[in-house]
Design a protein around this motif. Structure first.
Motif, short mmCIF file in Angstrom:
data_model
loop_
_atom_site.label_atom_id
_atom_site.label_comp_id
_atom_site.label_asym_id
_atom_site.label_seq_id
_atom_site.Cartn_x
_atom_site.Cartn_y
_atom_site.Cartn_z
N GLU A 1 0.72 -1.24 0.04
CA GLU A 1 -0.05 0.14 0.11
C GLU A 1 0.99 1.16 0.10
O GLU A 1 1.79 1.26 0.91
N GLU A 2 0.55 1.97 -0.87
CA GLU A 2 1.21 3.31 -0.92
C GLU A 2 1.38 4.10 0.23
O GLU A 2 0.41 4.13 1.33
N CYS A 3 2.64 4.45 1.13
CA CYS A 3 2.69 5.13 2.15
C CYS A 3 1.97 6.63 2.12
O CYS A 3 2.31 7.45 1.13
N GLN A 4 1.41 6.66 3.21
CA GLN A 4 0.25 8.12 3.32
C GLN A 4 1.19 9.23 3.57
O GLN A 4 0.93 10.44 3.13
N LYS B 1 -10.08 -3.75 -7.28
CA LYS B 1 -9.26 -2.82 -8.00
C LYS B 1 -8.04 -2.53 -6.99
O LYS B 1 -8.61 -2.42 -5.81
N GLY B 2 -6.71 -2.39 -7.42
CA GLY B 2 -5.77 -1.79 -6.41
C GLY B 2 -5.22 -2.58 -5.51
O GLY B 2 -4.40 -2.27 -4.57
N LYS B 3 -5.76 -3.99 -5.41
CA LYS B 3 -4.99 -4.93 -4.55
C LYS B 3 -4.15 -5.69 -5.26
O LYS B 3 -3.84 -6.83 -4.43
N GLY B 4 -3.71 -5.58 -6.37
CA GLY B 4 -2.63 -6.58 -6.88
C GLY B 4 -1.42 -5.93 -6.68
O GLY B 4 -1.04 -5.42 -5.49
N SER B 5 -0.35 -6.36 -7.46
CA SER B 5 1.00 -6.22 -7.33
C SER B 5 1.28 -4.63 -7.21
O SER B 5 0.59 -3.74 -8.35
N ARG B 6 2.40 -3.95 -6.80
CA ARG B 6 2.62 -2.83 -6.59
C ARG B 6 3.29 -2.01 -7.75
O ARG B 6 3.90 -2.51 -8.77
N GLY B 7 2.67 -1.05 -8.09
CA GLY B 7 3.07 -0.32 -9.40
C GLY B 7 4.60 0.63 -9.27
O GLY B 7 5.18 0.11 -8.04
N GLY C 1 8.51 3.89 0.13
CA GLY C 1 7.43 4.42 -0.78
C GLY C 1 6.02 3.71 -0.48
O GLY C 1 5.06 4.05 -0.98
N TYR C 2 6.25 2.77 0.06
CA TYR C 2 4.94 1.73 0.44
C TYR C 2 5.19 0.88 1.57
O TYR C 2 6.52 0.59 2.28
N ASN C 3 4.21 0.33 2.04
CA ASN C 3 4.29 -0.43 3.19
C ASN C 3 3.50 -1.74 2.98
O ASN C 3 2.49 -1.68 2.33
N ARG C 4 4.20 -2.99 3.40
CA ARG C 4 3.47 -4.25 3.26
C ARG C 4 2.30 -4.25 4.13
O ARG C 4 2.48 -4.41 5.50
N VAL C 5 1.00 -4.60 3.80
CA VAL C 5 -0.24 -4.53 4.67
C VAL C 5 -1.09 -5.72 4.76
O VAL C 5 -1.04 -6.37 3.65
#
Length: 385
Positions: free
Chosen positions: A158-161, A249-255, A224-228
């Protein structure tokens, strides 16, 4: 603006047949055709439907779309099959159904471009969508028939907020990479058997982003992201069948470089029911009855996936009989029309009789012998001819 998923445009799921694709296209094309529909936005919707059909009805394009998504047709590739395969800003090497020719040359020449031509500079430093993922999910038989919202545990990046995916503190502590001057790639020239070849590879300093971090984000350690791990609520639509998929939507592999995540596809596996058997949208069930009920006829309350229904069993019903309950099957996932339920009569012979029951049956057998020679006797006579 990002394009909608082509299956979503046509109101279909990923496993749709070509007949279903054609049917959905004809219906929507007629609805939004500019000569028929004068409402604002109708023409744009018509073009969107046409584009979706052009890709999904073509087997090769559809295979590429299912594997790579919209990225298969980016960089100037034509989805309609009519455009110049080298269209775009200069000669980018993209075309031939969305395949980047430089990707092929990179495998042979270590990142080399095609004889000095640009290999599409945006491909390194620009955002790239992540790949789609597949997960198999087991659901109960009745949940697949009636539909249900279920919670499914998933793990994804997930993108780091805090840094908005940049990896830099507050998303601002960045500077232009000096090794590649912000291009995201570096270029070198080398002599090969084909002559002088210009090589292009991802900048090792900035990993293709064109930026380097001056102060790292503490919440994600600069990634830039966190594993959740999260439980996401998914709607299991009524009538879904085994093997069909649901897109999350959006729960696949990281961009990459700020690109969005791919999508997660949930492939449905349905646990079998103890009594109901599914065949498409039809339901089959075995119903045991004693020989008296099928001989004299009776009324029974038969279980269906929607509750009990009273059924008349006619007198003289045979052990192999199949009774029909029209419209008591599964409602079609897209059309909503129900299938049927088929009742397979299974006559059970009693293994234990009371003295009174046995005497009554003996009397009944005697009456059969008086009226005729019995069913088996008639059968044997045919062999004596």
């Amino acid at each position: 603006m990002a394009k909608r998923d082509f299956y979503e445009v046509l109101g279909l799921t990923k496993g749709a047949s070509k007949d279903e694709i054609k049917s959905a296209y004809r219906k929507l094309a007629k609805k939004y055709h500019p000569d028929i529909n004068k409402e604002p936005g109708a023409e744009e919707k018509f073009k969107e439907v046409q584009e979706a059909y052009d890709v999904l009805y073509d087997d090769k394009k559809r295979e590429m779309y299912d594997q790579f998504g919209m990225a298969a047709f980016e960089q100037g590739a034509s989805t309609g099959g009519q455009g110049n395969p080298f269209s775009g800003s200069g000669f980018s090497g993209a075309g031939f159904g969305g395949v980047n020719l430089n990707d092929i040359f990179n495998q042979f020449f270590g990142g080399g471009g095609m004889g000095g031509f640009s290999s599409g500079r945006g491909s390194h430093s620009g955002p790239r969508r992540g790949e789609d993922s597949l997960m198999r999910v087991k659901v109960n038989f009745m949940d697949a028939i009636l539909g249900k919202k279920v919670k499914i545990p998933v793990t994804y990046d997930e993108e780091c907020q805090s840094c908005k995916g940049t990896g830099a503190k507050d998303g601002t502590h960045l500077k232009t990479c000096t090794k590649c001057n912000g291009n995201g790639y570096i270029r070198t020239t080398q002599r090969t058997m084909f002559g002088m070849m210009e090589n292009e590879s991802v900048c090792p300093e900035c990993q293709g982003s064109g930026k380097v971090i001056t102060d790292m984000c503490r919440d994600c350690n600069g990634k830039g992201y966190n594993r959740v791990k999260k439980d996401i609520e998914v709607n299991i639509p009524a009538g879904i069948n085994a093997g069909q998929q649901i897109r999350v939507k959006g729960k696949g592999s990281r961009g990459y470089n700020g690109g969005e995540n791919g999508d997660l596809y949930l492939e449905i596996i349905i646990n079998p029911h103890e009594y109901f058997k599914r065949d498409g949208n039809d339901i089959h069930i075995d119903v045991p009855l004693n020989f008296i009920d099928v001989t004299l006829g009776t009324k029974i309350d038969v279980p269906t996936v929607y509750g009990d229904v009273e059924v008349n069993v006619p007198a003289g019903t045979q052990p192999t009989a199949v009774l029909l309950l029209k419209g008591r099957g599964i409602k079609d996932l897209r059309k909503g029309t129900p299938g049927n339920q088929y009742i397979h009569i299974k006559v059970e012979t009693p293994t234990k009789l009371s003295k009174e029951q046995k005497e009554l049956l003996e009397k009944y057998r005697e009456t059969l012998k008086k009226d005729d020679d019995g069913i088996f006797a008639k059968f044997k006579k045919k062999f004596a001819k």
